[in-house]
Design an enzyme around this catalytic site. Structure first.
Site, mmCIF file in Angstrom:
data_model
loop_
_atom_site.group_PDB
_atom_site.id
_atom_site.type_symbol
_atom_site.label_atom_id
_atom_site.label_comp_id
_atom_site.label_asym_id
_atom_site.label_seq_id
_atom_site.Cartn_x
_atom_site.Cartn_y
_atom_site.Cartn_z
ATOM 1 C CE1 TYR A 180 -4.366 -1.302 0.744
ATOM 2 C CE2 TYR A 180 -3.064 -2.971 1.853
ATOM 3 C CZ TYR A 180 -4.259 -2.555 1.309
ATOM 4 O OH TYR A 180 -5.343 -3.391 1.334
ATOM 5 C CG HIS A 191 -8.241 -7.160 0.303
ATOM 6 N ND1 HIS A 191 -7.082 -7.723 0.781
ATOM 7 C CD2 HIS A 191 -8.315 -5.934 0.869
ATOM 8 C CE1 HIS A 191 -6.488 -6.876 1.605
ATOM 9 N NE2 HIS A 191 -7.198 -5.772 1.674
#
Lengths: 203, 245
Positions: free
Chosen positions: B111, B163
């Protein structure tokens, strides 16, 4: 549960620790979209009393959540919502009514620059005390938590509010009251557990 | 299905279907789950209204994660995919003008966030966020790269399945929802404690997007279909509007 609805609501999953990337990307350091949605609730001169709401979300160990995100939704000073489905009149065009604040990543404090809302009627015609709807998500919270913020200096209105008078455990009602700190600042700390656990709503 | 009956308050959230607050295998939930019962209360105007998100706030690349953070002429690294579907409510009606926001790791499972410490590298051309507004039929579409799985410190060797996080804002504050989309066939799905908060295989399946060859763009990007459902409103001529609770 037997339901006549044809579809199941999508199951909720935690917002996780990186909710900022999606919901407050500019706060996360990604210069996106020309600004974060919900960062500004007042887009011009507004009607009513301007206030600042501050608070911190605490876990069961009394530790501040530094990765929570809080959203609020409220009426304007006249009790009208700036919403496509507000049918009672036109709300203050300079007040969005919706705010989104990520907890400070160092202190856990969230802040909203907003106004004190007016009274909104309940479906049965009673007036609700001035209040703000609050929604809290964070890592470790599987389904976003819903609650309401009322004001500790609205004792008369609070005394007849349909929700506040519906709460059987009266000693818990103060968990829904933002405390005036003077100068238009109110504090609304949220406790996920413990003796001061905030009342959360299935609403 | 949709009917012409007047709309009442929002149907209560089905707590027997939604995850519980306390799911101990997901360790962070232990200290962050309320312990007192929720106070049940019917929705009123504050829950049945929502802010206006006009199409005009959307930039042309807001829903294109391959390009929206990339330098001119560059694009994000990773398997190119389209994620699309419809936002409906529990009564089967489309939810137009809903705000859909998404965020995800890059193709390596990293991220773009200051608190992220995974060894996998950042992609200089990938930010990991997108947003869009649903069309009249409730449809939405993102273009992105397949996110990678990544390790997380829930246990000594725990990995999140690939996800994408979704945040949904429909027509009422009562509908506010955050969830995650998983990818069909990912062997990490049944091993994950966050997925494990879901109470049934049907709930896991509801968050697992299948490959959609019909929307796959040949020689360009595969497609995954992910429909999402928000709370619906009670439909009755006999709404409790005058006599109180």
């Amino acid at each position: 549960m037997n339901r006549s609805g044809t579809l199941k609501e999508s199951p909720s999953q935690t917002a996780g620790p990186y909710v900022h990337i999606g919901c407050t990307p500019n706060l996360a350091g990604l210069a996106m979209y020309g600004g974060d949605l919900g960062a500004v609730m007042k887009t011009g001169p507004v009607q009513g009393q301007e206030i600042t709401l501050k608070g911190t979300v605490y876990d069961g160990d009394a530790a501040a959540l530094k990765d929570a995100m809080v959203e609020i939704w409220q009426a304007d000073a006249a009790g009208l919502f700036n919403s496509a489905n507000e049918t009672r009149g036109k709300a203050d065009p300079n007040f969005t009514g919706w705010g989104r604040s990520a907890a400070d990543m160092q202190t856990g404090e969230f802040v909203f620059d907003t106004i004190k809302p007016g009274c909104v009627p309940f479906p049965d015609g009673r007036l609700q005390a001035p209040h703000i709807s609050v929604w809290i998500v964070a890592r470790g919270i599987n389904v976003g938590l819903q609650t309401r913020l009322y004001f500790d200096d609205e004792a008369d209105a609070n005394a007849t509010d349909p929700l506040l008078t519906h709460i059987a455990d009266e000693y818990r009602v103060p968990t829904l009251l933002a405390k005036s700190e003077g100068g238009g600042v109110y504090r609304f700390d949220i406790h996920l557990q413990g003796p001061q656990e905030t009342i959360f709503l299935d609403i | 299905m949709a009917s012409d009956l007047p709309e009442g308050g929002y149907l209560p959230r089905d707590r027997a279907w939604q995850p519980d607050a306390l799911t101990p295998p997901y360790k962070t939930s232990v200290a962050r789950s309320p312990q007192a019962p929720l106070i049940s209360f019917p929705t009123s105007l504050g829950e049945e209204t929502s802010p206006v998100f006009p199409d005009s706030i959307m930039g042309p690349l807001d829903n294109d994660l391959i390009l929206n953070f990339a330098q001119p002429g560059e694009s994000a690294i990773g398997p190119r995919i389209i994620v699309h579907g419809r936002v409906l409510d529990e009564t089967g009606r489309p939810v137009p003008n809903a705000l859909v926001e998404c965020w995800q790791a890059n193709a390596g499972g990293r991220y773009r966030h200051k608190n992220e410490g995974y060894i996998a590298p950042l992609d200089p051309n990938f930010g990991g966020c997108g947003r869009t507004i649903t069309a009249e039929d409730g449809s939405y579409e993102f273009r992105t790269v397949m996110p990678g799985p990544y390790p997380w410190p829930n246990g000594p060797n725990t990995w999140r399945p690939a996800h994408i996080h979704f945040s949904l804002f429909g027509h009422g504050f009562a509908q506010r929802l955050i969830t995650q989309m998983y990818f069909e066939g990912d062997p990490l799905i049944p091993l994950c404690a966050i997925v494990g908060a879901l109470k049934s295989q049907a709930a896991v399946d509801a968050l697992t997007a299948p490959l959609d060859m019909d929307r796959t763009v040949p020689m360009d990007a595969r497609a995954y279909r992910f429909d999402m459902v928000l709370r619906g409103r009670r439909q009755t001529y006999f709404e409790n509007r005058s006599e109180g609770l």
